[in-house]
Design a protein around this motif. Structure first.
Motif, short mmCIF file in Angstrom:
data_model
loop_
_atom_site.label_atom_id
_atom_site.label_comp_id
_atom_site.label_asym_id
_atom_site.label_seq_id
_atom_site.Cartn_x
_atom_site.Cartn_y
_atom_site.Cartn_z
N LEU A 20 0.80 -1.22 0.00
CA LEU A 20 0.00 0.00 0.00
C LEU A 20 0.84 1.27 0.00
O LEU A 20 0.45 2.29 -0.60
CB LEU A 20 -0.93 0.02 1.21
CG LEU A 20 -2.17 -0.88 1.16
CD1 LEU A 20 -2.90 -0.83 2.50
CD2 LEU A 20 -3.11 -0.46 0.04
N PHE A 21 2.00 1.24 0.66
CA PHE A 21 2.74 2.47 0.89
C PHE A 21 3.96 2.65 -0.02
O PHE A 21 4.31 3.79 -0.34
CB PHE A 21 3.16 2.54 2.36
CG PHE A 21 2.01 2.69 3.30
CD1 PHE A 21 1.43 3.93 3.53
CD2 PHE A 21 1.47 1.59 3.95
CE1 PHE A 21 0.35 4.06 4.39
CE2 PHE A 21 0.40 1.71 4.81
CZ PHE A 21 -0.17 2.96 5.03
N ALA A 22 4.62 1.56 -0.40
CA ALA A 22 5.80 1.71 -1.26
C ALA A 22 5.49 2.40 -2.59
O ALA A 22 6.29 3.19 -3.08
CB ALA A 22 6.46 0.35 -1.51
N PRO A 23 4.32 2.15 -3.23
CA PRO A 23 4.07 2.81 -4.51
C PRO A 23 3.49 4.21 -4.40
O PRO A 23 3.25 4.86 -5.43
CB PRO A 23 3.04 1.87 -5.16
CG PRO A 23 2.24 1.34 -4.02
CD PRO A 23 3.25 1.18 -2.88
N TYR A 24 3.30 4.72 -3.19
CA TYR A 24 2.58 5.99 -3.02
C TYR A 24 3.31 7.16 -3.68
O TYR A 24 2.79 7.81 -4.59
CB TYR A 24 2.38 6.26 -1.53
CG TYR A 24 1.60 7.51 -1.23
CD1 TYR A 24 0.25 7.59 -1.52
CD2 TYR A 24 2.21 8.62 -0.64
CE1 TYR A 24 -0.49 8.73 -1.24
CE2 TYR A 24 1.49 9.77 -0.36
CZ TYR A 24 0.15 9.82 -0.66
OH TYR A 24 -0.57 10.95 -0.38
N SER A 25 4.55 7.44 -3.24
CA SER A 25 5.25 8.58 -3.83
C SER A 25 5.63 8.34 -5.29
O SER A 25 5.57 9.29 -6.08
CB SER A 25 6.50 8.92 -2.99
OG SER A 25 7.36 7.83 -2.85
N PRO A 26 6.00 7.11 -5.72
CA PRO A 26 6.23 6.90 -7.16
C PRO A 26 5.00 7.24 -8.01
O PRO A 26 5.13 7.81 -9.09
CB PRO A 26 6.57 5.41 -7.26
CG PRO A 26 7.19 5.08 -5.95
CD PRO A 26 6.44 5.92 -4.95
N MET A 27 3.79 6.92 -7.53
CA MET A 27 2.59 7.22 -8.30
C MET A 27 2.33 8.72 -8.36
O MET A 27 1.86 9.24 -9.38
CB MET A 27 1.39 6.46 -7.73
CG MET A 27 1.46 4.96 -7.96
SD MET A 27 -0.09 4.07 -7.61
CE MET A 27 -0.29 4.38 -5.86
N VAL A 28 2.61 9.43 -7.27
CA VAL A 28 2.45 10.88 -7.28
C VAL A 28 3.40 11.51 -8.29
O VAL A 28 3.02 12.38 -9.09
CB VAL A 28 2.68 11.48 -5.88
CG1 VAL A 28 2.64 13.01 -5.93
CG2 VAL A 28 1.63 10.97 -4.90
N ILE A 29 4.66 11.07 -8.28
CA ILE A 29 5.66 11.60 -9.22
C ILE A 29 5.28 11.25 -10.66
O ILE A 29 5.40 12.09 -11.57
CB ILE A 29 7.06 11.05 -8.90
CG1 ILE A 29 7.53 11.58 -7.54
CG2 ILE A 29 8.05 11.42 -9.99
CD1 ILE A 29 7.69 13.07 -7.48
N LEU A 30 4.80 10.04 -10.89
CA LEU A 30 4.37 9.66 -12.23
C LEU A 30 3.22 10.56 -12.71
O LEU A 30 3.21 11.02 -13.86
CB LEU A 30 3.93 8.19 -12.25
CG LEU A 30 5.04 7.15 -12.24
CD1 LEU A 30 4.47 5.76 -11.99
CD2 LEU A 30 5.81 7.17 -13.57
#
Length: 391
Positions: free
Chosen positions: A309-319
Protein backbone atom coordinates in the motif's frame (compact mmCIF):
# COMPACT_ATOMS: atom_id res chain seq x y z
CA UNK A 1 16.71 24.16 -7.90
CA UNK A 2 18.84 21.85 -5.75
CA UNK A 3 17.16 19.51 -3.31
CA UNK A 4 16.21 21.52 -0.19
CA UNK A 5 16.03 19.10 2.73
CA UNK A 6 14.94 21.67 5.35
CA UNK A 7 12.09 22.97 3.20
CA UNK A 8 10.91 19.46 2.34
CA UNK A 9 10.90 18.61 6.06
CA UNK A 10 8.80 21.72 6.70
CA UNK A 11 6.08 20.50 4.36
CA UNK A 12 6.49 17.01 5.82
CA UNK A 13 5.60 18.47 9.22
CA UNK A 14 2.51 20.07 7.71
CA UNK A 15 1.60 16.75 6.07
CA UNK A 16 1.83 15.08 9.48
CA UNK A 17 -0.47 17.69 11.02
CA UNK A 18 -3.05 17.24 8.28
CA UNK A 19 -3.10 13.45 8.21
CA UNK A 20 -2.84 12.68 11.91
CA UNK A 21 -6.21 14.42 12.16
CA UNK A 22 -7.55 12.48 9.16
CA UNK A 23 -6.20 9.24 10.63
CA UNK A 24 -7.88 9.88 13.95
CA UNK A 25 -11.39 9.83 12.51
CA UNK A 26 -11.62 6.08 11.64
CA UNK A 27 -10.23 5.14 15.07
CA UNK A 28 -13.19 7.00 16.61
CA UNK A 29 -15.84 5.04 14.70
CA UNK A 30 -16.27 2.41 17.45
CA UNK A 31 -16.74 5.28 19.93
CA UNK A 32 -19.36 6.98 17.76
CA UNK A 33 -21.12 3.63 17.15
CA UNK A 34 -21.49 3.19 20.92
CA UNK A 35 -22.11 6.81 21.94
CA UNK A 36 -24.48 7.72 19.09
CA UNK A 37 -25.99 4.24 18.55
CA UNK A 38 -24.93 4.07 14.89
CA UNK A 39 -25.09 1.22 12.39
CA UNK A 40 -21.99 0.25 10.40
CA UNK A 41 -23.43 2.09 7.41
CA UNK A 42 -24.00 5.27 9.44
CA UNK A 43 -20.48 5.03 10.89
CA UNK A 44 -19.02 4.64 7.40
CA UNK A 45 -21.06 7.72 6.46
CA UNK A 46 -18.70 9.76 8.66
CA UNK A 47 -15.81 8.69 6.42
CA UNK A 48 -17.94 9.50 3.39
CA UNK A 49 -18.63 12.99 4.76
CA UNK A 50 -14.92 13.45 5.39
CA UNK A 51 -14.22 12.63 1.75
CA UNK A 52 -17.13 13.95 -0.30
CA UNK A 53 -16.30 17.66 -0.24
CA UNK A 54 -12.61 16.96 -0.83
CA UNK A 55 -13.50 14.83 -3.88
CA UNK A 56 -14.88 17.92 -5.60
CA UNK A 57 -12.62 20.66 -4.30
CA UNK A 58 -9.16 19.07 -4.37
CA UNK A 59 -8.70 18.77 -8.16
CA UNK A 60 -10.19 22.26 -8.55
CA UNK A 61 -7.77 23.71 -6.02
CA UNK A 62 -4.91 21.95 -7.82
CA UNK A 63 -6.12 23.34 -11.16
CA UNK A 64 -6.11 26.93 -9.91
CA UNK A 65 -2.80 26.53 -8.05
CA UNK A 66 -1.20 25.84 -11.47
CA UNK A 67 -2.28 29.32 -12.55
CA UNK A 68 -1.79 31.32 -9.36
CA UNK A 69 0.37 30.34 -6.42
CA UNK A 70 -1.77 29.69 -3.33
CA UNK A 71 0.81 28.85 -0.62
CA UNK A 72 -1.28 30.08 2.31
CA UNK A 73 -3.81 27.34 1.70
CA UNK A 74 -1.19 25.01 3.20
CA UNK A 75 -1.33 26.32 6.82
CA UNK A 76 -5.08 26.95 6.55
CA UNK A 77 -5.65 23.31 5.64
CA UNK A 78 -3.53 22.10 8.57
CA UNK A 79 -5.49 24.26 11.02
CA UNK A 80 -8.94 23.21 9.75
CA UNK A 81 -8.11 19.50 10.05
CA UNK A 82 -7.03 19.80 13.69
CA UNK A 83 -9.86 22.12 14.72
CA UNK A 84 -12.55 19.92 13.16
CA UNK A 85 -11.43 16.73 14.88
CA UNK A 86 -11.13 18.45 18.27
CA UNK A 87 -14.66 19.84 17.90
CA UNK A 88 -16.03 16.29 17.52
CA UNK A 89 -15.26 15.74 21.20
CA UNK A 90 -17.95 18.25 22.19
CA UNK A 91 -20.98 16.80 20.42
CA UNK A 92 -22.94 13.57 20.03
CA UNK A 93 -25.15 14.99 17.32
CA UNK A 94 -24.66 12.77 14.28
CA UNK A 95 -25.34 15.51 11.73
CA UNK A 96 -22.92 17.92 13.37
CA UNK A 97 -20.29 15.18 13.40
CA UNK A 98 -20.88 14.75 9.66
CA UNK A 99 -20.43 18.51 9.17
CA UNK A 100 -17.17 18.52 11.12
CA UNK A 101 -15.97 15.52 9.11
CA UNK A 102 -16.67 17.49 5.91
CA UNK A 103 -14.81 20.51 7.29
CA UNK A 104 -11.82 18.30 8.07
CA UNK A 105 -11.96 16.91 4.52
CA UNK A 106 -11.95 20.46 3.16
CA UNK A 107 -8.83 21.20 5.20
CA UNK A 108 -7.14 18.17 3.65
CA UNK A 109 -8.09 19.30 0.15
CA UNK A 110 -6.69 22.78 0.79
CA UNK A 111 -3.36 21.37 1.96
CA UNK A 112 -2.42 18.55 -0.41
CA UNK A 113 -2.38 19.95 -3.98
CA UNK A 114 -0.47 23.13 -3.16
CA UNK A 115 1.93 21.42 -0.75
CA UNK A 116 2.73 18.66 -3.26
CA UNK A 117 3.24 21.24 -6.03
CA UNK A 118 5.68 23.19 -3.86
CA UNK A 119 7.56 20.04 -2.85
CA UNK A 120 7.93 19.13 -6.52
CA UNK A 121 9.36 22.59 -7.16
CA UNK A 122 11.97 22.44 -4.37
CA UNK A 123 13.01 18.81 -4.94
CA UNK A 124 15.49 19.31 -7.77
CA UNK A 125 16.53 16.03 -9.40
CA UNK A 126 15.69 13.93 -6.31
CA UNK A 127 11.92 13.95 -6.77
CA UNK A 128 11.42 10.41 -5.51
CA UNK A 129 13.34 11.11 -2.30
CA UNK A 130 11.56 14.45 -1.77
CA UNK A 131 8.07 13.06 -2.38
CA UNK A 132 8.91 10.00 -0.28
CA UNK A 133 9.98 12.23 2.61
CA UNK A 134 6.89 14.41 2.21
CA UNK A 135 4.67 11.32 2.10
CA UNK A 136 6.31 9.96 5.25
CA UNK A 137 4.82 12.92 7.11
CA UNK A 138 1.33 11.92 6.02
CA UNK A 139 1.80 8.25 6.81
CA UNK A 140 3.40 9.07 10.16
CA UNK A 141 0.31 11.16 10.86
CA UNK A 142 -1.96 8.26 9.95
CA UNK A 143 0.14 6.05 12.26
CA UNK A 144 0.06 8.39 15.27
CA UNK A 145 -3.48 9.70 14.68
CA UNK A 146 -5.36 6.49 15.56
CA UNK A 147 -3.26 5.98 18.70
CA UNK A 148 -3.85 9.54 19.90
CA UNK A 149 -7.56 9.45 19.07
CA UNK A 150 -8.01 5.97 20.54
CA UNK A 151 -6.21 6.97 23.74
CA UNK A 152 -8.40 10.07 24.06
CA UNK A 153 -11.66 8.24 23.43
CA UNK A 154 -11.08 4.99 25.34
CA UNK A 155 -8.55 5.84 28.06
CA UNK A 156 -8.10 9.54 28.85
CA UNK A 157 -11.52 10.86 27.85
CA UNK A 158 -12.94 12.17 24.58
CA UNK A 159 -12.22 15.82 25.51
CA UNK A 160 -8.54 14.96 25.11
CA UNK A 161 -9.06 15.41 21.36
CA UNK A 162 -8.34 19.10 21.98
CA UNK A 163 -4.67 18.19 21.49
CA UNK A 164 -5.30 18.04 17.73
CA UNK A 165 -6.37 21.69 17.61
CA UNK A 166 -3.40 22.83 19.70
CA UNK A 167 -0.75 20.93 17.73
CA UNK A 168 -2.19 21.90 14.35
CA UNK A 169 -2.56 25.56 15.29
CA UNK A 170 1.13 25.75 16.26
CA UNK A 171 2.14 23.89 13.09
CA UNK A 172 0.09 26.29 10.95
CA UNK A 173 1.77 29.30 12.59
CA UNK A 174 5.22 27.83 11.86
CA UNK A 175 4.31 27.24 8.23
CA UNK A 176 2.96 30.79 7.88
CA UNK A 177 6.26 32.19 9.12
CA UNK A 178 8.42 30.16 6.70
CA UNK A 179 6.32 30.28 3.52
CA UNK A 180 7.30 33.75 2.22
CA UNK A 181 11.00 32.84 1.97
CA UNK A 182 10.21 29.54 0.24
CA UNK A 183 7.90 31.23 -2.25
CA UNK A 184 10.50 33.91 -3.06
CA UNK A 185 13.24 31.34 -3.58
CA UNK A 186 11.05 29.14 -5.76
CA UNK A 187 9.96 32.05 -7.96
CA UNK A 188 13.57 33.11 -8.50
CA UNK A 189 14.59 29.60 -9.49
CA UNK A 190 11.70 29.21 -11.93
CA UNK A 191 12.76 32.39 -13.76
CA UNK A 192 16.34 31.11 -14.13
CA UNK A 193 15.43 27.54 -15.12
CA UNK A 194 12.46 28.23 -17.42
CA UNK A 195 13.48 30.78 -20.10
CA UNK A 196 10.69 32.13 -22.29
CA UNK A 197 11.96 30.47 -25.48
CA UNK A 198 12.09 26.98 -23.96
CA UNK A 199 9.33 24.61 -25.22
CA UNK A 200 6.50 23.97 -22.79
CA UNK A 201 6.15 20.43 -21.39
CA UNK A 202 3.30 18.30 -22.77
CA UNK A 203 0.56 16.44 -20.95
CA UNK A 204 0.00 12.72 -21.58
CA UNK A 205 -3.65 12.32 -20.63
CA UNK A 206 -3.86 8.74 -21.90
CA UNK A 207 -1.08 7.55 -19.59
CA UNK A 208 -2.49 9.59 -16.71
CA UNK A 209 -5.90 7.97 -17.25
CA UNK A 210 -4.40 4.47 -16.93
CA UNK A 211 -2.43 5.54 -13.88
CA UNK A 212 -5.64 6.87 -12.31
CA UNK A 213 -7.11 3.34 -12.21
CA UNK A 214 -4.02 2.16 -10.33
CA UNK A 215 -4.25 5.09 -7.93
CA UNK A 216 -7.97 4.50 -7.33
CA UNK A 217 -7.34 0.80 -6.59
CA UNK A 218 -4.67 1.68 -4.05
CA UNK A 219 -6.97 4.35 -2.60
CA UNK A 220 -9.83 1.90 -2.06
CA UNK A 221 -7.54 -0.52 -0.25
CA UNK A 222 -6.03 2.25 1.86
CA UNK A 223 -9.30 3.97 2.81
CA UNK A 224 -11.34 0.84 3.53
CA UNK A 225 -8.60 -0.62 5.72
CA UNK A 226 -8.27 2.77 7.42
CA UNK A 227 -12.03 2.80 8.04
CA UNK A 228 -12.76 -0.83 8.90
CA UNK A 229 -9.59 -2.29 10.42
CA UNK A 230 -10.55 -1.40 14.03
CA UNK A 231 -14.05 -2.80 13.38
CA UNK A 232 -12.58 -5.93 11.72
CA UNK A 233 -10.28 -6.54 14.69
CA UNK A 234 -13.26 -6.31 17.06
CA UNK A 235 -16.03 -8.12 15.15
CA UNK A 236 -14.05 -10.80 13.28
CA UNK A 237 -10.87 -11.33 15.32
CA UNK A 238 -12.62 -10.82 18.68
CA UNK A 239 -10.23 -8.22 20.14
CA UNK A 240 -10.81 -4.96 22.01
CA UNK A 241 -11.34 -1.51 20.52
CA UNK A 242 -7.90 -0.38 21.69
CA UNK A 243 -6.32 -3.42 19.97
CA UNK A 244 -8.04 -2.42 16.74
CA UNK A 245 -6.65 1.11 16.99
CA UNK A 246 -3.20 -0.32 17.76
CA UNK A 247 -3.34 -2.55 14.67
CA UNK A 248 -4.21 0.46 12.53
CA UNK A 249 -1.32 2.41 14.02
CA UNK A 250 1.01 -0.55 13.44
CA UNK A 251 0.03 -0.64 9.77
CA UNK A 252 0.77 3.05 9.33
CA UNK A 253 3.96 2.87 11.40
CA UNK A 254 5.31 0.30 8.96
CA UNK A 255 3.89 2.46 6.19
CA UNK A 256 6.19 5.31 7.23
CA UNK A 257 9.23 3.13 6.51
CA UNK A 258 7.76 1.62 3.34
CA UNK A 259 6.86 5.04 1.95
CA UNK A 260 10.38 6.41 2.40
CA UNK A 261 11.96 3.25 0.97
CA UNK A 262 9.54 3.36 -1.97
CA UNK A 263 10.68 6.88 -2.86
CA UNK A 264 14.38 6.00 -2.58
CA UNK A 265 13.96 2.80 -4.64
CA UNK A 266 11.96 4.66 -7.28
CA UNK A 267 14.92 7.01 -7.89
CA UNK A 268 17.23 3.98 -8.24
CA UNK A 269 15.25 1.27 -10.07
CA UNK A 270 12.35 3.20 -11.58
CA UNK A 271 8.94 4.45 -10.47
CA UNK A 272 7.05 2.02 -12.71
CA UNK A 273 8.91 -1.02 -11.38
CA UNK A 274 8.23 -0.15 -7.73
CA UNK A 275 4.54 0.36 -8.51
CA UNK A 276 4.17 -2.97 -10.36
CA UNK A 277 5.98 -5.05 -7.74
CA UNK A 278 3.85 -3.47 -5.00
CA UNK A 279 0.60 -4.47 -6.69
CA UNK A 280 1.85 -8.00 -7.29
CA UNK A 281 2.28 -8.23 -3.51
CA UNK A 282 -0.99 -6.44 -2.72
CA UNK A 283 -3.38 -9.00 -4.22
CA UNK A 284 -2.37 -12.05 -2.12
CA UNK A 285 -1.68 -9.92 0.98
CA UNK A 286 -5.22 -8.51 1.05
CA UNK A 287 -6.78 -11.86 0.13
CA UNK A 288 -5.21 -13.68 3.08
CA UNK A 289 -5.70 -10.73 5.47
CA UNK A 290 -9.47 -10.74 4.90
CA UNK A 291 -9.85 -14.54 4.95
CA UNK A 292 -8.53 -15.55 8.36
CA UNK A 293 -9.73 -15.36 11.95
CA UNK A 294 -6.37 -15.44 13.73
CA UNK A 295 -5.16 -12.20 15.29
CA UNK A 296 -1.53 -13.35 15.07
CA UNK A 297 -1.81 -14.21 11.36
CA UNK A 298 -3.60 -10.96 10.62
CA UNK A 299 -0.89 -9.01 12.44
CA UNK A 300 1.87 -10.74 10.48
CA UNK A 301 0.04 -10.02 7.22
CA UNK A 302 0.21 -6.31 8.01
CA UNK A 303 3.86 -6.39 6.83
CA UNK A 304 3.21 -7.26 3.15
CA UNK A 305 0.04 -5.17 3.28
CA UNK A 306 2.03 -2.12 4.39
CA UNK A 307 4.65 -2.77 1.70
CA UNK A 308 2.08 -3.01 -1.08
CA UNK A 309 0.00 0.00 0.00
CA UNK A 310 2.74 2.47 0.89
CA UNK A 311 5.80 1.71 -1.26
CA UNK A 312 4.07 2.81 -4.51
CA UNK A 313 2.58 5.99 -3.02
CA UNK A 314 5.25 8.58 -3.83
CA UNK A 315 6.23 6.90 -7.16
CA UNK A 316 2.59 7.22 -8.30
CA UNK A 317 2.45 10.88 -7.28
CA UNK A 318 5.66 11.60 -9.22
CA UNK A 319 4.37 9.66 -12.23
CA UNK A 320 1.14 11.69 -12.19
CA UNK A 321 3.10 14.95 -12.03
CA UNK A 322 5.33 13.72 -14.87
CA UNK A 323 2.45 12.76 -17.15
CA UNK A 324 0.76 16.13 -16.51
CA UNK A 325 3.93 18.23 -16.46
CA UNK A 326 1.98 21.36 -17.43
CA UNK A 327 -0.57 20.87 -14.64
CA UNK A 328 1.39 19.62 -11.64
CA UNK A 329 -1.09 21.10 -9.15
CA UNK A 330 -4.04 19.40 -10.84
CA UNK A 331 -2.13 16.11 -11.01
CA UNK A 332 -1.36 16.42 -7.30
CA UNK A 333 -5.01 17.13 -6.57
CA UNK A 334 -5.99 13.88 -8.29
CA UNK A 335 -3.16 11.64 -7.05
CA UNK A 336 -3.29 12.93 -3.46
CA UNK A 337 -6.92 14.04 -3.23
CA UNK A 338 -9.43 12.60 -5.65
CA UNK A 339 -7.71 9.22 -5.34
CA UNK A 340 -8.43 9.18 -1.59
CA UNK A 341 -11.96 10.35 -2.29
CA UNK A 342 -12.74 7.28 -4.38
CA UNK A 343 -12.00 5.06 -1.41
CA UNK A 344 -14.16 7.24 0.81
CA UNK A 345 -17.06 7.06 -1.62
CA UNK A 346 -16.90 3.25 -1.50
CA UNK A 347 -16.86 3.10 2.33
CA UNK A 348 -20.64 3.49 2.85
CA UNK A 349 -21.26 0.66 0.36
CA UNK A 350 -18.89 -1.56 2.34
CA UNK A 351 -20.68 -0.51 5.53
CA UNK A 352 -24.03 -1.38 3.92
CA UNK A 353 -22.66 -4.82 2.96
CA UNK A 354 -21.24 -5.32 6.46
CA UNK A 355 -24.65 -4.66 8.03
CA UNK A 356 -26.20 -7.37 5.83
CA UNK A 357 -23.53 -10.04 5.35
CA UNK A 358 -20.89 -9.30 7.97
CA UNK A 359 -17.60 -7.40 8.06
CA UNK A 360 -15.46 -10.26 6.72
CA UNK A 361 -17.44 -10.93 3.52
CA UNK A 362 -17.80 -7.20 2.80
CA UNK A 363 -14.01 -6.74 2.85
CA UNK A 364 -13.45 -9.18 -0.03
CA UNK A 365 -13.69 -6.14 -2.26
CA UNK A 366 -10.14 -5.29 -1.19
CA UNK A 367 -8.27 -8.03 -3.04
CA UNK A 368 -10.66 -7.90 -6.03
CA UNK A 369 -9.98 -4.18 -6.57
CA UNK A 370 -6.25 -4.80 -6.01
CA UNK A 371 -6.29 -7.33 -8.87
CA UNK A 372 -7.85 -4.72 -11.17
CA UNK A 373 -5.22 -2.19 -10.10
CA UNK A 374 -2.46 -4.73 -10.77
CA UNK A 375 -3.71 -5.17 -14.34
CA UNK A 376 -3.60 -1.43 -15.04
CA UNK A 377 -0.18 -1.13 -13.36
CA UNK A 378 1.22 -3.18 -16.25
CA UNK A 379 -0.59 -1.01 -18.83
CA UNK A 380 0.92 2.27 -17.59
CA UNK A 381 3.81 3.30 -19.91
CA UNK A 382 7.23 4.49 -18.76
CA UNK A 383 7.40 8.30 -19.25
CA UNK A 384 9.85 9.27 -22.05
CA UNK A 385 11.65 11.69 -19.71
CA UNK A 386 12.42 8.82 -17.32
CA UNK A 387 13.72 6.65 -20.19
CA UNK A 388 16.13 9.44 -21.19
CA UNK A 389 17.20 9.83 -17.58
CA UNK A 390 18.09 6.15 -17.37
CA UNK A 391 20.05 6.30 -20.59
Amino acid sequence: MEYSQNNVLLFTLGHFGTDWAQGGIPALLPYFIAACHLSYQEAAGIIFANIVLASVTQPLIGYYSDRASLPYLVPLGVFLCGFSLSAMAFTQNYWFILFLAMLSGLGSSLFHPEAARLVNGISGAQKGKAMGTFSVGGNAGFAVGPMAAGFSAYQFGIKGLIIYAVVNFLTALFLMKKLPAIKKRLQGTEKRECPANEPQPKNDWNAFGKLSFVIFARSIGFTILNSFMPIYWISVLGTSASSGSLALSLLFSMGVVMTFLGGILADKVGHIKVMRISFLVMVPALYFLTNNTSQMTATLLLVPTALSLFAPYSPMVILGQTYLARNIGFASGVTLGLSASVGGLISPLVGWAADRWGVGPSLQILWIVAAIGCLFAFLVPVPPSMIKKKA
